[in-house]
Design a protein around this motif. Sequence first.
Motif, mmCIF file in Angstrom:
data_model
loop_
_atom_site.group_PDB
_atom_site.id
_atom_site.type_symbol
_atom_site.label_atom_id
_atom_site.label_comp_id
_atom_site.label_asym_id
_atom_site.label_seq_id
_atom_site.Cartn_x
_atom_site.Cartn_y
_atom_site.Cartn_z
ATOM 1 N N LEU A 85 47.385 39.549 37.876
ATOM 2 C CA LEU A 85 48.234 40.045 38.952
ATOM 3 C C LEU A 85 47.645 39.705 40.318
ATOM 4 N N TYR A 86 46.323 39.823 40.427
ATOM 5 C CA TYR A 86 45.696 39.535 41.714
ATOM 6 C C TYR A 86 45.886 38.088 42.133
ATOM 7 N N LYS A 88 48.137 36.063 41.407
ATOM 8 C CA LYS A 88 49.517 35.806 41.832
ATOM 9 C C LYS A 88 49.715 36.209 43.290
ATOM 10 N N SER A 89 48.999 37.240 43.731
ATOM 11 C CA SER A 89 49.146 37.696 45.118
ATOM 12 C C SER A 89 48.595 36.683 46.118
ATOM 13 N N SER A 93 49.533 31.012 39.709
ATOM 14 C CA SER A 93 50.131 31.577 38.507
ATOM 15 C C SER A 93 49.730 30.736 37.307
ATOM 16 N N PRO A 128 59.190 30.994 43.405
ATOM 17 C CA PRO A 128 59.507 31.776 42.204
ATOM 18 C C PRO A 128 60.171 30.918 41.127
ATOM 19 N N HIS A 195 49.608 40.777 48.419
ATOM 20 C CA HIS A 195 50.204 41.845 47.597
ATOM 21 C C HIS A 195 51.017 41.238 46.468
ATOM 22 N N TRP A 196 51.122 42.008 45.406
ATOM 23 C CA TRP A 196 51.948 41.623 44.258
ATOM 24 C C TRP A 196 52.311 42.882 43.486
ATOM 25 N N ASN A 197 53.588 43.034 43.182
ATOM 26 C CA ASN A 197 54.059 44.121 42.327
ATOM 27 C C ASN A 197 53.636 45.498 42.866
ATOM 28 N N GLY A 198 53.712 45.648 44.192
ATOM 29 C CA GLY A 198 53.411 46.938 44.808
ATOM 30 C C GLY A 198 51.943 47.225 45.029
ATOM 31 N N TRP A 200 48.278 45.995 46.891
ATOM 32 C CA TRP A 200 47.823 45.246 48.055
ATOM 33 C C TRP A 200 46.311 45.095 48.012
ATOM 34 N N ARG A 236 41.117 47.067 47.080
ATOM 35 C CA ARG A 236 42.499 47.540 47.003
ATOM 36 C C ARG A 236 42.812 48.309 48.274
#
Length: 237
Positions: A85-86, A88-89, A93, A128, A195-198, A200, A236
Amino acid sequence: MVKPVVVLLAMATTALALPTRFMDTLQFIFGTALELPKPEIGWTDPRLNGGRFLDFTTPRYGEPLNVIISNQSDPFILTDAGFRLYYKSIGFSEECLGLHYGHVHKADLGDGDSKKSEHILARQYYFPKWGTCWESIAGGNHFRAWKQNGSDIDTGAWFLGVSKEKDSTKNHMIIPDGYNIGRDLLVEAATSISHWNGMWWQADVEWRTGLLEPGYRGINHAIAQDGRIAILTVHRL
C-alpha cells in the motif's frame, strides 16, 4: 632513474588539482575509502555477516541496493501488505497483469539467508488501471525489494535496488545515470506527503556514503553510480 614510489607520491600530492577521472584511477590503485561495518539503528549493515550493497544480477555483476527503509518506520509498512500500500502512495505498483518479465535478482543482506530472490518487483504507476503495463512498454522507474528477516538477523528493514530504465524496444536497459536518477526520484516522492486508501505518510531521509563503492566497478551494464544510499524513515501522518 626516478623511483616508482616517488612518482606515485608526487601524483597523490597533486591529485586534488586534477580531474575526477584521475582521482578515480588513484582510488582504483590504492583501494576505496569505504567505512568499516558498524552497528546501525533501524537496519543492519549486510557486510557484518558476509553480505553486500550490490545484488547479484549475474555471477559477476550486480545493481546497487541504494535505498533502505528503516525499521524505525511506521510498523504497518514493514509488513508485506502495508509495504504494498505504501509504495502505491509514492507512484509504484505490481507488474503488468501480475506477470513477471525479466531476470529474477538475488541479494545477500547478511541476515543468514545467503542469496535470496527479490521479494517484490514494483514499477512506475503512470495512471489507474494498466499503469504499470505502460511502464513495461515505455520504460520508467522501478525497484526490487528484499526484507532483512533472516535466521541470523531479523530487522524487518526493506532494502531496495532502484533504477530508471529504457523502453521495451531497448530490452529495459538502465538509462545513463539510471541508478542515481531512479533512487532520487523515489526519495523525492517519499519525502513529500503521499497517501493511498485513506492513509498518509511522509519520510525523513539520511544520506549515507562509505557503504557502497562509487563508480562502475562490478556494476551491471557498467553504469556508474555515486555510492550514496538513502536511509528512509517513513512516518504515518
